[in-house]
Enzyme design. Structure first.
Site, PDB file in Angstrom:
ATOM      1  N   ARG A  41       7.214   7.483   2.890  1.00  0.00           N
ATOM      2  CA  ARG A  41       6.199   8.393   2.331  1.00  0.00           C
ATOM      3  C   ARG A  41       6.099   9.651   3.196  1.00  0.00           C
ATOM      4  O   ARG A  41       6.028  10.773   2.684  1.00  0.00           O
ATOM      5  CB  ARG A  41       4.858   7.659   2.248  1.00  0.00           C
ATOM      6  N   LYS A  98      -4.731   0.502  -0.590  1.00  0.00           N
ATOM      7  CA  LYS A  98      -6.176   0.415  -0.822  1.00  0.00           C
ATOM      8  C   LYS A  98      -6.736   1.720  -1.381  1.00  0.00           C
ATOM      9  O   LYS A  98      -7.501   1.705  -2.337  1.00  0.00           O
ATOM     10  CB  LYS A  98      -6.903   0.044   0.474  1.00  0.00           C
ATOM     11  N   ARG A 137      -0.778   0.375  14.634  1.00  0.00           N
ATOM     12  CA  ARG A 137      -1.897   0.270  13.677  1.00  0.00           C
ATOM     13  C   ARG A 137      -1.954  -1.131  13.069  1.00  0.00           C
ATOM     14  O   ARG A 137      -3.033  -1.690  12.855  1.00  0.00           O
ATOM     15  CB  ARG A 137      -1.762   1.341  12.585  1.00  0.00           C
ATOM     16  N   ARG A 139     -14.571  -3.413   9.347  1.00  0.00           N
ATOM     17  CA  ARG A 139     -13.289  -3.617  10.034  1.00  0.00           C
ATOM     18  C   ARG A 139     -13.366  -4.773  11.028  1.00  0.00           C
ATOM     19  O   ARG A 139     -12.342  -5.188  11.545  1.00  0.00           O
ATOM     20  CB  ARG A 139     -12.879  -2.353  10.792  1.00  0.00           C
ATOM     21  N   ARG A 173       0.717  12.788   8.383  1.00  0.00           N
ATOM     22  CA  ARG A 173      -0.073  12.257   9.492  1.00  0.00           C
ATOM     23  C   ARG A 173       0.815  12.093  10.719  1.00  0.00           C
ATOM     24  O   ARG A 173       1.955  11.640  10.619  1.00  0.00           O
ATOM     25  CB  ARG A 173      -0.646  10.888   9.121  1.00  0.00           C
TER      26      ARG A 173
END
Length: 193
Positions: free
Chosen positions: A127, A14, A150, A88, A139
């Protein structure tokens, strides 16, 4: 002017596609995380309110987020807005619909980036490994277990928006596993129809 939402689980692309739309269509990306950090640092009354809420470790209310979105949208955008990270939940979708109506605007498209869960987990973990190897920041939640958590949150809270927007008639889907350029082309086809 076109207002859109990019929907999809974490790691679906996104953010990458939003940046492409900003460059190619002169749209403004409204990222709730960025807006909250910007408000917090601004020193304005709203910024002080946001900073106080965040300092207590609490979640900023939907009402505050809607006020921030209203503030940003009031400045205008030639190409329209991309909603990133909002809505969300179904309650947030209703709040956004009310805001757009009050502002005399509409939500033109909701584009779902469809990606298989296993591929997403691999994509995010790879990644992170590549970033780590290159000495870049990673992260803390870019690991297989955290990604699965998540994803569960996405399915519980955000995935119901797919049915909500389908019923409203403005949901389209693209293959999020295609190349970045192919996904960009698919999104362009939807927006240009």
């Amino acid at each position: 002017m076109t207002n859109i939402i990019l929907l999809g689980p974490p790691g679906a692309g996104k953010g990458t596609q939003a940046k492409k739309l900003v460059e190619s269509r002169n749209m403004i990306q409204l990222s709730t995380g960025d807006m909250l950090r910007e408000a917090q640092a601004s020193g304005t009354e709203m910024g002080k309110k946001v900073a106080a809420i965040m300092a207590e470790g609490k979640l900023v209310t939907d009402e505050v987020v809607i006020l921030l979105i209203h503030e940003k949208m009031s400045a205008g955008a030639e190409g329209g807005f991309i909603f990133d990270g909002f809505p969300r939940t179904l309650a947030q979708a209703d709040a956004l619909a009310t805001l757009l109506e009050e502002m005399g605007q509409s939500l033109d498209e909701v584009i779902e980036l469809q990606v298989e869960d296993e591929v997403l987990v691999d994509r995010i973990v790879n990644r992170a490994e590549e970033a780590r190897a290159a000495g870049l920041p990673v992260r803390a939640d870019d690991n297989a277990e955290s990604v699965k958590i998540r994803l569960m949150e996405y399915y519980k809270k955000t995935a119901p928006l797919l049915g909500y927007y389908y019923a409203k008639g403005n949901l389209s889907a693209v293959d999020g596993l295609a190349s970045i350029d192919e996904v960009e082309g698919s999104i362009a086809s939807i927006l240009d129809k």
